[in-house]
Design a protein around this motif. Structure first.
Motif, PDB file in Angstrom:
ATOM      1  N   ARG A   1       0.889  -0.817   0.094  1.00  0.00           N
ATOM      2  CA  ARG A   1       0.177   0.040   0.139  1.00  0.00           C
ATOM      3  C   ARG A   1       0.979   1.386   0.275  1.00  0.00           C
ATOM      4  O   ARG A   1       0.694   2.428  -0.620  1.00  0.00           O
ATOM      5  CB  ARG A   1      -0.904  -0.083   1.450  1.00  0.00           C
ATOM      6  CG  ARG A   1      -2.139  -1.171   1.077  1.00  0.00           C
ATOM      7  CD  ARG A   1      -2.783  -1.391   2.248  1.00  0.00           C
ATOM      8  NE  ARG A   1      -3.546  -2.243   1.513  1.00  0.00           N
ATOM      9  CZ  ARG A   1      -5.036  -2.648   2.640  1.00  0.00           C
ATOM     10  NH1 ARG A   1      -4.249  -2.559   3.715  1.00  0.00           N
ATOM     11  NH2 ARG A   1      -5.273  -3.198   2.642  1.00  0.00           N
ATOM     12  N   ASP A   2       2.599   1.132   0.596  1.00  0.00           N
ATOM     13  CA  ASP A   2       2.418   2.173   0.665  1.00  0.00           C
ATOM     14  C   ASP A   2       2.812   2.810  -0.954  1.00  0.00           C
ATOM     15  O   ASP A   2       3.447   4.090  -1.012  1.00  0.00           O
ATOM     16  CB  ASP A   2       4.048   2.916   1.585  1.00  0.00           C
ATOM     17  CG  ASP A   2       4.862   0.772   1.215  1.00  0.00           C
ATOM     18  OD1 ASP A   2       4.339   0.032   0.915  1.00  0.00           O
ATOM     19  OD2 ASP A   2       5.960   0.936   2.587  1.00  0.00           O
ATOM     20  N   THR A   3       4.211   1.753  -1.237  1.00  0.00           N
ATOM     21  CA  THR A   3       4.584   1.669  -3.075  1.00  0.00           C
ATOM     22  C   THR A   3       3.078   2.464  -3.886  1.00  0.00           C
ATOM     23  O   THR A   3       3.020   2.989  -5.365  1.00  0.00           O
ATOM     24  CB  THR A   3       4.342   0.424  -3.225  1.00  0.00           C
ATOM     25  OG1 THR A   3       5.648   0.316  -2.593  1.00  0.00           O
ATOM     26  CG2 THR A   3       5.439   0.747  -4.743  1.00  0.00           C
ATOM     27  N   PHE A   4       1.652   1.601  -3.531  1.00  0.00           N
ATOM     28  CA  PHE A   4       1.077   1.953  -4.280  1.00  0.00           C
ATOM     29  C   PHE A   4       0.495   3.288  -4.123  1.00  0.00           C
ATOM     30  O   PHE A   4       0.351   4.425  -5.368  1.00  0.00           O
ATOM     31  CB  PHE A   4      -0.490   1.502  -3.561  1.00  0.00           C
ATOM     32  CG  PHE A   4      -0.680  -0.240  -4.338  1.00  0.00           C
ATOM     33  CD1 PHE A   4      -0.209  -0.583  -5.762  1.00  0.00           C
ATOM     34  CD2 PHE A   4      -1.307  -0.324  -3.475  1.00  0.00           C
ATOM     35  CE1 PHE A   4       0.182  -2.256  -5.923  1.00  0.00           C
ATOM     36  CE2 PHE A   4      -1.387  -1.967  -4.276  1.00  0.00           C
ATOM     37  CZ  PHE A   4      -1.249  -2.151  -5.459  1.00  0.00           C
ATOM     38  N   GLU A   5       0.288   4.156  -3.060  1.00  0.00           N
ATOM     39  CA  GLU A   5       0.494   5.261  -2.733  1.00  0.00           C
ATOM     40  C   GLU A   5       1.387   6.321  -3.306  1.00  0.00           C
ATOM     41  O   GLU A   5       1.371   7.799  -3.519  1.00  0.00           O
ATOM     42  CB  GLU A   5       0.412   6.360  -1.283  1.00  0.00           C
ATOM     43  CG  GLU A   5      -1.172   5.384  -0.560  1.00  0.00           C
ATOM     44  CD  GLU A   5      -1.216   5.235   0.638  1.00  0.00           C
ATOM     45  OE1 GLU A   5      -2.016   5.928   1.293  1.00  0.00           O
ATOM     46  OE2 GLU A   5       0.019   5.212   1.542  1.00  0.00           O
TER      47      GLU A   5
ATOM     48  N   ASN B   1       1.036   6.700  -7.220  1.00  0.00           N
ATOM     49  CA  ASN B   1      -0.598   7.385  -6.955  1.00  0.00           C
ATOM     50  C   ASN B   1       0.795   8.381  -7.743  1.00  0.00           C
ATOM     51  O   ASN B   1       0.263   9.745  -8.474  1.00  0.00           O
ATOM     52  CB  ASN B   1      -1.424   7.287  -6.220  1.00  0.00           C
ATOM     53  CG  ASN B   1      -2.544   8.167  -6.972  1.00  0.00           C
ATOM     54  OD1 ASN B   1      -3.234   7.973  -8.114  1.00  0.00           O
ATOM     55  ND2 ASN B   1      -2.977   8.686  -6.084  1.00  0.00           N
ATOM     56  N   LYS B   2       1.117   9.647  -6.199  1.00  0.00           N
ATOM     57  CA  LYS B   2       1.617  10.732  -5.782  1.00  0.00           C
ATOM     58  C   LYS B   2       2.216  10.990  -7.081  1.00  0.00           C
ATOM     59  O   LYS B   2       2.417  12.686  -7.145  1.00  0.00           O
ATOM     60  CB  LYS B   2       2.113  10.609  -5.391  1.00  0.00           C
ATOM     61  CG  LYS B   2       3.064  12.263  -3.994  1.00  0.00           C
ATOM     62  CD  LYS B   2       3.201  12.051  -2.583  1.00  0.00           C
ATOM     63  CE  LYS B   2       4.060  12.527  -2.376  1.00  0.00           C
ATOM     64  NZ  LYS B   2       4.364  12.943  -1.701  1.00  0.00           N
TER      65      LYS B   2
ATOM     66  N   GLN C   1      -8.253   1.957 -10.256  1.00  0.00           N
ATOM     67  CA  GLN C   1      -9.309   0.942  -9.199  1.00  0.00           C
ATOM     68  C   GLN C   1      -9.517  -0.261  -9.637  1.00  0.00           C
ATOM     69  O   GLN C   1     -10.034  -0.379 -11.577  1.00  0.00           O
ATOM     70  CB  GLN C   1     -10.275   1.456  -8.605  1.00  0.00           C
ATOM     71  CG  GLN C   1     -11.237   2.246  -9.456  1.00  0.00           C
ATOM     72  CD  GLN C   1     -12.171   3.058  -8.792  1.00  0.00           C
ATOM     73  OE1 GLN C   1     -13.815   2.540  -8.489  1.00  0.00           O
ATOM     74  NE2 GLN C   1     -12.315   3.655  -7.570  1.00  0.00           N
TER      75      GLN C   1
ATOM     76  N   GLU D   1     -11.616   7.108  -7.561  1.00  0.00           N
ATOM     77  CA  GLU D   1     -10.278   7.435  -7.462  1.00  0.00           C
ATOM     78  C   GLU D   1      -9.451   6.260  -7.197  1.00  0.00           C
ATOM     79  O   GLU D   1     -10.312   5.583  -6.733  1.00  0.00           O
ATOM     80  CB  GLU D   1      -9.999   8.169  -6.059  1.00  0.00           C
ATOM     81  CG  GLU D   1      -9.295   9.087  -5.652  1.00  0.00           C
ATOM     82  CD  GLU D   1      -7.925   8.437  -5.059  1.00  0.00           C
ATOM     83  OE1 GLU D   1      -6.485   7.931  -5.076  1.00  0.00           O
ATOM     84  OE2 GLU D   1      -7.916   7.112  -3.974  1.00  0.00           O
TER      85      GLU D   1
ATOM     86  N   LEU E   1      -7.231   4.506  -5.579  1.00  0.00           N
ATOM     87  CA  LEU E   1      -6.978   4.377  -4.562  1.00  0.00           C
ATOM     88  C   LEU E   1      -7.612   3.950  -3.536  1.00  0.00           C
ATOM     89  O   LEU E   1      -8.217   3.130  -2.592  1.00  0.00           O
ATOM     90  CB  LEU E   1      -5.659   4.829  -3.240  1.00  0.00           C
ATOM     91  CG  LEU E   1      -4.622   4.877  -4.567  1.00  0.00           C
ATOM     92  CD1 LEU E   1      -3.164   5.380  -3.133  1.00  0.00           C
ATOM     93  CD2 LEU E   1      -3.975   3.301  -5.002  1.00  0.00           C
TER      94      LEU E   1
ATOM     95  N   TYR F   1      -8.481   1.666   0.402  1.00  0.00           N
ATOM     96  CA  TYR F   1      -9.542   2.053   1.407  1.00  0.00           C
ATOM     97  C   TYR F   1     -10.712   1.803   1.798  1.00  0.00           C
ATOM     98  O   TYR F   1     -10.946   1.975   2.995  1.00  0.00           O
ATOM     99  CB  TYR F   1      -9.536   4.243   0.983  1.00  0.00           C
ATOM    100  CG  TYR F   1      -8.105   5.015   1.035  1.00  0.00           C
ATOM    101  CD1 TYR F   1      -7.172   4.138   1.234  1.00  0.00           C
ATOM    102  CD2 TYR F   1      -8.485   5.723  -0.311  1.00  0.00           C
ATOM    103  CE1 TYR F   1      -5.741   5.347   0.668  1.00  0.00           C
ATOM    104  CE2 TYR F   1      -7.460   6.246  -0.952  1.00  0.00           C
ATOM    105  CZ  TYR F   1      -6.241   6.563   0.035  1.00  0.00           C
ATOM    106  OH  TYR F   1      -4.781   7.314  -0.118  1.00  0.00           O
TER     107      TYR F   1
ATOM    108  N   ARG G   1      -9.191  -1.202   3.996  1.00  0.00           N
ATOM    109  CA  ARG G   1      -8.792  -0.659   4.861  1.00  0.00           C
ATOM    110  C   ARG G   1      -9.892  -0.427   6.180  1.00  0.00           C
ATOM    111  O   ARG G   1      -9.914  -0.281   7.140  1.00  0.00           O
ATOM    112  CB  ARG G   1      -7.815   0.378   4.925  1.00  0.00           C
ATOM    113  CG  ARG G   1      -6.295   0.716   4.432  1.00  0.00           C
ATOM    114  CD  ARG G   1      -5.600   1.621   4.403  1.00  0.00           C
ATOM    115  NE  ARG G   1      -4.280   1.926   4.187  1.00  0.00           N
ATOM    116  CZ  ARG G   1      -3.678   2.923   4.328  1.00  0.00           C
ATOM    117  NH1 ARG G   1      -4.103   3.656   3.425  1.00  0.00           N
ATOM    118  NH2 ARG G   1      -2.452   2.684   3.852  1.00  0.00           N
TER     119      ARG G   1
END
Length: 290
Positions: free
Chosen positions: A29-33, A36-37, A44, A144, A146, A150, A153
């Motif tokens: 998830r940190d890599t996905f964010e 995306n950034k 999705q 969105e 991601l 979310y 989560r």
């Protein structure tokens, strides 16, 4: 030549590379964010959520083998089922683990996620499988990229709270689940999940439509597999990591909009499961070698 930022032991450094194979898993998830950034095109993607359903292995053996259930020449029986339901949704079983255990699979603090496994001998007391229902953008409530992540989560955090906020998992008797009744204790089937389970009502955690579909699914599956709706069978939640919630967009050469970046494996969102993910990565390598 581009530089890839790498974090190791709390430190960040750059590694120069012409080509990067991004073989991340479906829970990165940190890599996905980060992707995306930084402008990597992502979408999705539909996936499935639900819970682990656990029965006595002897019940599954009897349902599948009948009079031969006691034969020493037959291993632990398995099953695979899918049903299409009147509400327009479908329920199915996935990753069935004969003679196995339900295991913890979270990758984030303050979340509870379940999965399943069987050891080589498949000789544990219970069997388990994921009982899942498909979800998509209509459930996520957002376009969105991601949003699905979310969405996952949200229910993993709820499972953590209902499990006592100590990484125990919320669980419920199948009979109580069908009656939408909070479980107080467990019966003949003792949950195998470690570090433990808390009896509760999974309908207070899962989306209403998902819980309703699981109920319908259990009843229909019981017509195919005798005893599947056994009152003392156990549902342990939540299972949310059936496949990647995102797709990292790539072209016919398997590169993303960032040239030289090859998303592959399960996290790229084009494969699901160990074998297809490995094949997807091999395909990416073949494109580079052409």
């Amino acid at each position: 030549m581009q530089a890839l930022q790498i974090r190791h032991n709390g430190e960040t450094y750059e590694l120069a590379a012409d080509r990067v194979f991004l073989a991340i898993g479906h829970s990165a998830r940190d890599t996905f964010e980060m992707l995306n950034k930084n402008g990597v095109y992502m979408q999705q993607k539909p996936f499935s959520i639900g819970a682990r359903i656990e029965h006595k292995q002897t019940l599954i053996n009897q349902a599948q083998y009948g009079k031969s259930a006691q034969s020493p020449y037959l291993g632990a029986a398995d099953y695979k089922m899918a049903v299409h339901l009147p509400n327009g949704r479908s329920a199915y079983t996935f990753c069935m683990c004969p003679g196995g255990t339900v295991v913890a699979a979270t990758s984030e603090i303050g979340h509870v996620v379940t999965n399943g496994m069987s050891e080589f001998a498949r000789n544990k007391e219970n069997s388990n499988a994921a009982l899942l229902v498909g979800v998509d953008g209509n459930d996520f409530g957002s376009d969105e990229p991601l949003a699905g992540m979310y969405f996952q989560r949200k229910f993993e955090e709820a499972a953590f709270r209902f499990g006592g906020a100590n990484y125990q998992a919320p669980a419920q008797l199948v009979g109580d689940f069908l009656l939408n009744k909070t479980s107080k204790n467990f019966g003949e089937v003792q949950p195998s999940y470690q570090p433990g389970t808390i009896p509760t009502n999974l309908a207070q955690i899962l989306p209403t439509e998902i819980a309703d579909t699981m109920r319908l699914g259990i009843k229909e599956m019981a017509k195919k597999l005798h005893g599947y709706d056994c009152y003392d069978a156990v549902l342990t939640g939540v299972e949310t990591r059936s496949s990647s919630p995102v797709r990292i967009v790539r072209d016919e050469t398997m590169q993303s909009n960032i040239r030289g970046l090859y998303p592959c494996g399960e996290g790229a969102g084009y494969a699901g499961g160990i074998t297809s993910s490995a094949a997807d990565a091999l395909k990416a390598v073949y494109h580079l070698c052409e």
